[in-house]
Write a protein that holds these residues in place. Structure first.
Motif, mmCIF file in Angstrom:
data_model
loop_
_atom_site.group_PDB
_atom_site.id
_atom_site.type_symbol
_atom_site.label_atom_id
_atom_site.label_comp_id
_atom_site.label_asym_id
_atom_site.label_seq_id
_atom_site.Cartn_x
_atom_site.Cartn_y
_atom_site.Cartn_z
ATOM 1 N N GLN A 41 0.814 -1.212 0.000
ATOM 2 C CA GLN A 41 0.000 0.000 0.000
ATOM 3 C C GLN A 41 0.850 1.265 0.000
ATOM 4 O OE1 GLN A 41 -2.630 -0.406 3.380
ATOM 5 N NE2 GLN A 41 -3.457 -2.333 2.607
ATOM 6 N N GLY A 42 2.171 1.092 0.054
ATOM 7 C CA GLY A 42 3.070 2.237 -0.012
ATOM 8 C C GLY A 42 3.204 3.022 1.285
ATOM 9 N N LYS A 43 2.882 2.379 2.402
ATOM 10 C CA LYS A 43 3.020 3.077 3.680
ATOM 11 C C LYS A 43 4.496 3.360 3.944
ATOM 12 C CE LYS A 43 -1.217 1.241 5.612
ATOM 13 N NZ LYS A 43 -1.847 0.426 6.652
ATOM 14 N N ASP A 44 4.748 4.485 4.621
ATOM 15 C CA ASP A 44 6.137 4.863 4.884
ATOM 16 C C ASP A 44 6.783 3.886 5.877
ATOM 17 O OD1 ASP A 44 6.180 6.312 7.787
ATOM 18 O OD2 ASP A 44 4.275 6.675 6.754
ATOM 19 N N ARG A 45 8.115 3.895 5.875
ATOM 20 C CA ARG A 45 8.885 2.932 6.672
ATOM 21 C C ARG A 45 8.509 2.977 8.152
ATOM 22 N NH1 ARG A 45 13.354 1.718 9.669
ATOM 23 N NH2 ARG A 45 14.743 0.111 8.893
ATOM 24 N N ALA A 46 8.406 4.176 8.703
ATOM 25 C CA ALA A 46 8.097 4.300 10.127
ATOM 26 C C ALA A 46 6.753 3.661 10.462
ATOM 27 C CB ALA A 46 8.108 5.770 10.545
ATOM 28 N N THR A 47 5.775 3.830 9.586
ATOM 29 C CA THR A 47 4.455 3.246 9.822
ATOM 30 C C THR A 47 4.509 1.730 9.721
ATOM 31 O OG1 THR A 47 3.347 5.235 9.016
ATOM 32 C CG2 THR A 47 2.063 3.194 8.999
ATOM 33 N N VAL A 48 5.227 1.221 8.721
ATOM 34 C CA VAL A 48 5.349 -0.233 8.556
ATOM 35 C C VAL A 48 6.033 -0.846 9.775
ATOM 36 C CG1 VAL A 48 6.412 -2.070 7.170
ATOM 37 C CG2 VAL A 48 5.334 -0.121 6.033
ATOM 38 N N VAL A 49 7.102 -0.227 10.248
ATOM 39 C CA VAL A 49 7.824 -0.734 11.413
ATOM 40 C C VAL A 49 6.930 -0.683 12.646
ATOM 41 C CG1 VAL A 49 9.769 -0.297 12.984
ATOM 42 C CG2 VAL A 49 10.111 -0.223 10.503
ATOM 43 N N LYS A 50 6.245 0.444 12.860
ATOM 44 C CA LYS A 50 5.369 0.576 14.028
ATOM 45 C C LYS A 50 4.246 -0.449 13.991
ATOM 46 C CE LYS A 50 1.909 3.347 14.671
ATOM 47 N NZ LYS A 50 1.049 4.440 14.502
ATOM 48 N N ASN A 51 3.590 -0.580 12.835
ATOM 49 C CA ASN A 51 2.495 -1.549 12.711
ATOM 50 C C ASN A 51 2.987 -2.974 12.929
ATOM 51 O OD1 ASN A 51 0.769 0.558 12.179
ATOM 52 N ND2 ASN A 51 0.590 0.133 10.004
ATOM 53 N N GLY A 52 4.148 -3.295 12.356
ATOM 54 C CA GLY A 52 4.707 -4.638 12.530
ATOM 55 C C GLY A 52 5.017 -4.926 13.984
ATOM 56 N N ALA A 53 5.603 -3.957 14.665
ATOM 57 C CA ALA A 53 5.918 -4.136 16.083
ATOM 58 C C ALA A 53 4.651 -4.323 16.903
ATOM 59 C CB ALA A 53 6.722 -2.929 16.594
ATOM 60 N N LEU A 54 3.624 -3.561 16.588
ATOM 61 C CA LEU A 54 2.343 -3.729 17.291
ATOM 62 C C LEU A 54 1.760 -5.110 17.027
ATOM 63 C CD1 LEU A 54 0.733 -0.237 16.649
ATOM 64 C CD2 LEU A 54 1.374 -1.189 18.864
ATOM 65 N N ARG A 55 1.772 -5.530 15.781
ATOM 66 C CA ARG A 55 1.193 -6.831 15.427
ATOM 67 C C ARG A 55 1.913 -7.984 16.108
ATOM 68 N NH1 ARG A 55 1.034 -4.339 9.874
ATOM 69 N NH2 ARG A 55 -1.163 -3.829 9.573
ATOM 70 N N PHE A 56 3.244 -7.891 16.138
ATOM 71 C CA PHE A 56 4.025 -8.987 16.709
ATOM 72 C C PHE A 56 4.269 -8.815 18.199
ATOM 73 C CE2 PHE A 56 5.038 -9.607 12.213
ATOM 74 C CZ PHE A 56 4.864 -10.968 12.120
ATOM 75 N N GLY A 57 3.778 -7.717 18.771
ATOM 76 C CA GLY A 57 3.909 -7.517 20.207
ATOM 77 C C GLY A 57 5.321 -7.311 20.691
ATOM 78 N N VAL A 58 6.107 -6.543 19.930
ATOM 79 C CA VAL A 58 7.503 -6.337 20.322
ATOM 80 C C VAL A 58 7.805 -4.900 20.715
ATOM 81 C CG1 VAL A 58 8.383 -8.291 19.018
ATOM 82 C CG2 VAL A 58 8.225 -6.065 17.919
ATOM 83 N N LEU A 59 6.801 -4.085 20.901
ATOM 84 C CA LEU A 59 7.041 -2.728 21.370
ATOM 85 C C LEU A 59 7.316 -2.767 22.868
ATOM 86 C CD1 LEU A 59 4.370 -0.522 19.572
ATOM 87 C CD2 LEU A 59 6.814 -0.629 19.158
ATOM 88 N N PRO A 60 8.191 -1.861 23.312
ATOM 89 C CA PRO A 60 8.500 -1.826 24.766
ATOM 90 C C PRO A 60 7.276 -1.473 25.590
ATOM 91 C CG PRO A 60 9.665 -0.075 23.588
ATOM 92 C CD PRO A 60 8.897 -0.866 22.583
#
Length: 60
Positions: A41-60
């Motif tokens: 969908q062309g989302k920017d890198r920061a959004t992709v990283v943030k969404n991925g971290a949320l999905r995989f539960g790896v945010l501090p």
């Protein structure tokens, strides 16, 4: 759930980092597909990283 050789390599790499990232298996595959969707969908890198971290539960 068959994932093919590329999918298996992906899961093996994630498992080598942290086994919880691939358990349960169907969730790991679903979350990975969502990350691919964000990229397609062309989302920017920061959004992709943030969404991925949320999905995989790896945010501090």
């Amino acid at each position: 759930m068959p994932v093919g050789s590329a999918g298996q390599r992906y899961l093996d790499a994630r498992r080598s980092i942290a086994p919880r990232l691939v358990a349960p298996l169907d969730h790991a595959i679903h979350h990975a597909a969502n990350v691919c969707d964000d990229l397609a969908q062309g989302k920017d890198r920061a959004t992709v990283v943030k969404n991925g971290a949320l999905r995989f539960g790896v945010l501090p």
